[in-house]
Design a protein around this motif. Structure first.
Motif, PDB file in Angstrom:
ATOM      1  N   TYR A   9      42.748 -15.329   6.129  1.00 60.94           N
ATOM      2  CA  TYR A   9      42.401 -14.127   6.887  1.00 60.94           C
ATOM      3  C   TYR A   9      42.724 -14.359   8.352  1.00 60.94           C
ATOM      4  N   PHE A  10      43.229 -13.299   8.996  1.00 57.42           N
ATOM      5  CA  PHE A  10      43.426 -13.347  10.437  1.00 57.42           C
ATOM      6  C   PHE A  10      42.074 -13.217  11.140  1.00 57.42           C
ATOM      7  N   PRO A  11      41.938 -13.826  12.310  1.00 54.14           N
ATOM      8  CA  PRO A  11      40.649 -13.745  13.019  1.00 54.14           C
ATOM      9  C   PRO A  11      40.186 -12.330  13.303  1.00 54.14           C
ATOM     10  N   TRP A  12      41.120 -11.388  13.546  1.00 53.51           N
ATOM     11  CA  TRP A  12      40.694 -10.025  13.821  1.00 53.51           C
ATOM     12  C   TRP A  12      40.155  -9.331  12.574  1.00 53.51           C
ATOM     13  N   GLN A  13      40.301  -9.943  11.405  1.00 51.82           N
ATOM     14  CA  GLN A  13      39.734  -9.400  10.170  1.00 51.82           C
ATOM     15  C   GLN A  13      38.356  -9.963   9.863  1.00 51.82           C
ATOM     16  N   VAL A  14      37.865 -10.876  10.693  1.00 53.25           N
ATOM     17  CA  VAL A  14      36.619 -11.588  10.402  1.00 53.25           C
ATOM     18  C   VAL A  14      35.663 -11.410  11.569  1.00 53.25           C
TER      19      VAL A  14
END
Length: 447
Positions: A150-155
């Protein structure tokens, strides 16, 4: 509300209620309480403005210095294989080949990428945003099935009322799912954000330096795009109207746009004169600024400037390629290796009570640190017990390091140790391994 004994915060409880069908839009009722405003802006897709440039992890990669530093470190990490090791009561570390977790570490953590690509992409996000994430998927019987990237902007990490850490994951279809920290691989960079969960973002904390690098490149590109230097000006002996000024500016844009038209002659009327202020790129210190911006970016990531292509100054790690590689791995890559391997170990082999698990994750990097082919040959000879000294490698271990199959028959897994007799026999010689070492030595002498 609680789930599996964990007390949920109002935001997590809303998400759980939505899954149970009692709330239609949990995101509309969830109050986001982030610690660092900069991190929150990045989470919503924004960025900082520095030196006239919008600095985000994506725009920062437009800088050649940032690109080289990030790809250099992440590339060094992906080339060093992760493996499962077992610690013995005597303190020995033994590589466990064929462990079930090897599939997720090296082969295929998920259906979309290999283990090396997973490490590389996690390292890129950790270097740019300070955080990389992986979600451990399990079957109903508890068997681990995949590790999704997962990309950080998704978490979005958060804490429950009892201070446990949870993570909200946003999928591509817009759906969200919350998972406890025990199911999440969180690769953190240096430092901690004010919320105590995430690491600091290098791009956010050094936006000024990266903005200068981007602005300098854009300014340089603009000089070629315009064709005319910005210190050119035109003087008219006769008065011109506003419409004439606009027409003349449009004429200049069309006549001198781009490098191909930079030397086209201009037709000047009304006694106009083309003048230029004698300021060169050297006088404007543009070249020095470009060099400084590269060094400043390298300083952020801990990369020697010469390894990023800036060769104006000598390396601090010595003049040899071997010493540069060892110094780069020891002072720049090693901290990231410790963080990544430690997170894998903590989630795959968790501590239960006061008992420390016997398995842990580490990198198979000793062979890569041994130097060039000549140094590798000397390393293996010493490990096998050359010069009648005690060895620390068996023939099969040495053969594995040079991609040779194991030796059939007895003695392949024995480590040589000289006897106390004055007529101690020499260590057994493997013809295939000796030939491989000789080829390495001949290659080193030829180079």
């Amino acid at each position: 509300m609680s789930v599996a004994g964990y007390t949920l915060s109002p935001r997590a409880a809303a998400a759980e209620a939505r899954r149970n069908g009692t709330v239609n839009a949990a995101s509309s009722t969830a109050v986001i309480t982030g610690g660092d405003p900069v991190d929150m802006v990045e989470w919503f897709g924004g960025g900082q403005r520095a030196a006239g440039m919008v600095v985000t992890p994506e725009t920062a990669m437009r800088s050649t210095a940032v690109w080289r530093c990030v790809t250099l470190i992440s590339g060094a990490l992906m080339t060093q294989e992760l493996g499962v090791y077992r610690s013995t009561p005597k303190g020995d570390f033994i590589r466990v080949h064929g462990h079930p977790m090897d599939r997720f570490l090296n082969r295929e953590p998920n259906a979309e990428m290999t283990g090396a690509v997973f490490v590389e992409n996690s390292a890129v996000q950790m270097l740019l945003r300070g955080n990389g994430y992986g979600l451990i998927r399990q079957a109903r019987n508890g068997t681990m099935t995949a590790v999704d990237f997962y990309f950080p902007w998704q978490v979005l990490p958060f804490r429950s009322l009892n201070r446990d850490i949870w993570y909200r994951f946003t999928n591509e279809d817009g759906s969200t799912e919350d998972h406890h920290a025990s199911y999440v691989l969180h690769f953190k960079g240096p430092g901690l954000s004010p919320d105590g969960i995430r690491a600091l973002s290098p791009i956010s904390h050094h936006a000024q330096s990266i903005g200068i690098s981007l602005a300098t490149r854009d300014y340089e590109a603009g000089q070629f795009e315009r064709g005319l230097m910005t210190n050119d000006y035109f003087q008219f002996k006769e008065a011109v109207s506003g419409d004439q000024r606009r027409d003349f500016k449009e004429y200049l844009r069309n006549k001198a746009r781009g490098v191909a038209n930079a030397h086209n002659p201009l037709l000047l009327e009304h006694g106009a004169e083309w003048k230029r202020v004698a300021v060169t790129a050297k006088d404007a210190q543009l070249l020095e600024l470009l060099q400084y911006s590269v060094v400043d970016v390298c300083r952020i990531f801990g990369v020697p400037p010469n390894m990023a292509g800036e060769v104006a100054n000598t390396s601090n790690f010595g003049t040899g390629v071997e010493q540069q590689s060892i110094g780069f791995d020891r002072w720049t890559v090693m901290p990231h290796k410790v963080r990544i391997a430690g997170e894998w170990t903590r989630k795959l082999f968790p501590v239960v009570g006061a008992r420390t698990p016997e398995f842990f994750v580490w990198w198979d990097d000793d062979f890569l640190l041994s130097g060039d082919s000549k140094a590798i040959a000397a390393y293996l000879r010493a490990g096998l017990g050359g010069n009648q000294l005690p060895g620390w490698l068996s023939q099969n271990e040495a053969r594995r390091k040079v991609n040779l199959p194991p030796k059939n028959g007895p003695g392949g897994d024995d480590v040589y140790s000289p006897s106390d007799s004055a007529t101690a026999a020499a260590p057994p010689v493997d013809p295939a391994l000796d030939a491989a070492l000789a080829d390495d030595k001949d290659t080193a002498n030829a180079s």
